[in-house]
Design a protein around this motif. Structure first.
Motif, short mmCIF file in Angstrom:
data_model
loop_
_atom_site.label_atom_id
_atom_site.label_comp_id
_atom_site.label_asym_id
_atom_site.label_seq_id
_atom_site.Cartn_x
_atom_site.Cartn_y
_atom_site.Cartn_z
N ASP A 192 0.80 -1.22 0.00
CA ASP A 192 0.00 0.00 0.00
C ASP A 192 0.84 1.28 0.00
OD1 ASP A 192 -2.50 -1.21 -0.15
OD2 ASP A 192 -2.65 -1.43 2.02
N GLU A 193 2.14 1.16 -0.25
CA GLU A 193 2.97 2.36 -0.32
C GLU A 193 2.64 3.17 -1.58
OE1 GLU A 193 7.67 3.75 -0.38
OE2 GLU A 193 7.19 1.62 -0.37
N ARG A 194 2.62 4.49 -1.41
CA ARG A 194 2.39 5.40 -2.54
C ARG A 194 3.52 6.40 -2.61
NH1 ARG A 194 -3.76 7.41 -3.03
NH2 ARG A 194 -4.79 5.40 -2.90
N ILE A 195 4.01 6.66 -3.83
CA ILE A 195 5.01 7.70 -4.04
C ILE A 195 4.44 8.63 -5.10
CG2 ILE A 195 7.37 8.23 -4.73
CD1 ILE A 195 8.12 5.35 -3.97
N PRO A 196 4.32 9.92 -4.78
CA PRO A 196 3.69 10.84 -5.72
C PRO A 196 4.47 11.01 -7.02
CG PRO A 196 4.33 11.99 -3.69
CD PRO A 196 4.74 10.56 -3.54
N LEU A 197 3.73 11.24 -8.09
CA LEU A 197 4.28 11.53 -9.42
C LEU A 197 3.67 12.82 -9.92
CD1 LEU A 197 3.77 8.20 -11.42
CD2 LEU A 197 5.91 9.05 -10.48
N THR A 198 4.34 13.48 -10.84
CA THR A 198 3.69 14.56 -11.56
C THR A 198 2.81 13.92 -12.64
OG1 THR A 198 5.41 14.74 -13.22
CG2 THR A 198 5.70 16.05 -11.21
N GLU A 199 1.85 14.69 -13.13
CA GLU A 199 0.99 14.17 -14.18
C GLU A 199 1.80 13.82 -15.43
OE1 GLU A 199 -2.34 16.64 -15.05
OE2 GLU A 199 -3.15 15.26 -16.54
N ASP A 200 2.83 14.66 -15.68
CA ASP A 200 3.69 14.41 -16.84
C ASP A 200 4.46 13.09 -16.68
OD1 ASP A 200 4.72 15.42 -19.39
OD2 ASP A 200 6.65 15.48 -18.33
N GLN A 201 4.96 12.83 -15.49
CA GLN A 201 5.65 11.56 -15.25
C GLN A 201 4.67 10.39 -15.41
OE1 GLN A 201 7.06 12.58 -11.33
NE2 GLN A 201 9.20 12.63 -12.03
N TYR A 202 3.47 10.56 -14.90
CA TYR A 202 2.45 9.52 -15.01
C TYR A 202 2.17 9.20 -16.48
CZ TYR A 202 -2.02 7.13 -14.73
OH TYR A 202 -3.03 6.22 -14.88
N ASN A 203 2.04 10.25 -17.30
CA ASN A 203 1.65 10.06 -18.69
C ASN A 203 2.81 9.70 -19.61
OD1 ASN A 203 -1.12 10.56 -18.39
ND2 ASN A 203 -0.73 12.77 -18.35
N ASN A 204 4.00 10.20 -19.31
CA ASN A 204 5.07 10.12 -20.31
C ASN A 204 6.30 9.32 -19.93
OD1 ASN A 204 3.59 11.80 -22.08
ND2 ASN A 204 4.22 13.56 -20.85
N ASP A 205 6.51 9.07 -18.65
CA ASP A 205 7.74 8.38 -18.27
C ASP A 205 7.48 6.88 -18.11
OD1 ASP A 205 10.11 7.44 -17.30
OD2 ASP A 205 10.42 9.14 -15.95
N SER A 206 7.90 6.12 -19.12
CA SER A 206 7.67 4.67 -19.09
C SER A 206 8.81 3.94 -18.40
CB SER A 206 7.49 4.15 -20.51
OG SER A 206 8.66 4.41 -21.26
N THR A 207 9.79 4.68 -17.87
CA THR A 207 10.94 4.03 -17.25
C THR A 207 10.82 3.94 -15.72
OG1 THR A 207 12.19 6.09 -16.99
CG2 THR A 207 12.43 4.91 -19.08
N ILE A 208 9.77 4.51 -15.15
CA ILE A 208 9.64 4.50 -13.69
C ILE A 208 9.44 3.08 -13.17
CG2 ILE A 208 8.12 5.22 -11.81
CD1 ILE A 208 7.74 7.87 -13.37
N ILE A 209 8.64 2.31 -13.89
CA ILE A 209 8.38 0.92 -13.52
C ILE A 209 8.79 0.06 -14.71
CG2 ILE A 209 6.62 -0.77 -12.89
CD1 ILE A 209 4.97 1.61 -11.80
N ASP A 210 9.59 -0.97 -14.48
CA ASP A 210 10.01 -1.81 -15.60
C ASP A 210 8.89 -2.80 -15.98
OD1 ASP A 210 10.11 -4.05 -13.92
OD2 ASP A 210 12.30 -4.03 -13.77
N ASP A 211 9.12 -3.59 -17.01
CA ASP A 211 8.05 -4.45 -17.51
C ASP A 211 7.74 -5.62 -16.58
OD1 ASP A 211 10.32 -5.92 -17.95
OD2 ASP A 211 9.88 -6.38 -20.05
N GLN A 212 8.53 -5.75 -15.50
CA GLN A 212 8.24 -6.78 -14.50
C GLN A 212 7.55 -6.20 -13.26
OE1 GLN A 212 8.96 -10.16 -15.09
NE2 GLN A 212 9.31 -9.29 -17.11
#
Ligand SMILES: [Zn+2]
Length: 136
Positions: A103-123
């Motif tokens: 249940d841990e949450r780490i905030p993101l900007t909307e831009d990171q949410y929409n455009n950064d595909s490297t935050i979480i890998d495919d696993q």
């Protein structure tokens, strides 16, 4: 113009629909569907039925070819990360990465949410914890 391809369903031609009928009146036949794109079987089958037919005929062989798992795959806190957001009708949605085991949450900007595909890998693993920069 995109290239036409045939549905890979092994029984596609056996389903009697108007669009599969070809040939002159005295030599009618049904043919496999041919389209520029398909929705099923990763873009290779014209219908769920043709997809299921393919899996029935080739699925077991495909598993043997590409390798069956012999150990369970495991979800732990390390690979349980997903992007998510809380919708807000005022337009200030809160975006974050969420670990659905802890249940841990780490905030993101909307831009990171929409455009950064490297935050979480495919696993489903978090690639870094240092990506968030506060905009004040
Ligand atoms: Zn088909």
């Amino acid at each position: 113009m995109s290239q036409l391809k045939y549905c890979q369903g092994p029984k596609c031609h056996t389903y009697d629909t108007k669009d599969r009928k070809k040939g002159p009146k005295d030599n009618k036949r049904n043919e496999t569907r041919r389209r520029s794109s398909f929705y099923y079987l990763n873009g290779n089958a014209c219908s769920m039925q043709c997809q299921a037919d393919w899996v029935d005929v080739y699925g077991a062989r495909a598993l043997q070819h590409f390798g069956m798992i012999t150990q369970p795959r495991v979800l732990t806190a390390d690979n349980a990360w997903r992007k998510s957001y809380d919708w807000n009708r005022n337009g200030s949605d809160r975006h974050y990465v969420y670990n659905y085991l802890t249940d841990e949450r780490i905030p993101l900007t909307e831009d990171q949410y929409n455009n950064d595909s490297t935050i979480i890998d495919d696993q489903g693993r978090l690639t870094t914890r240092e990506f968030y920069t506060l905009n004040i």
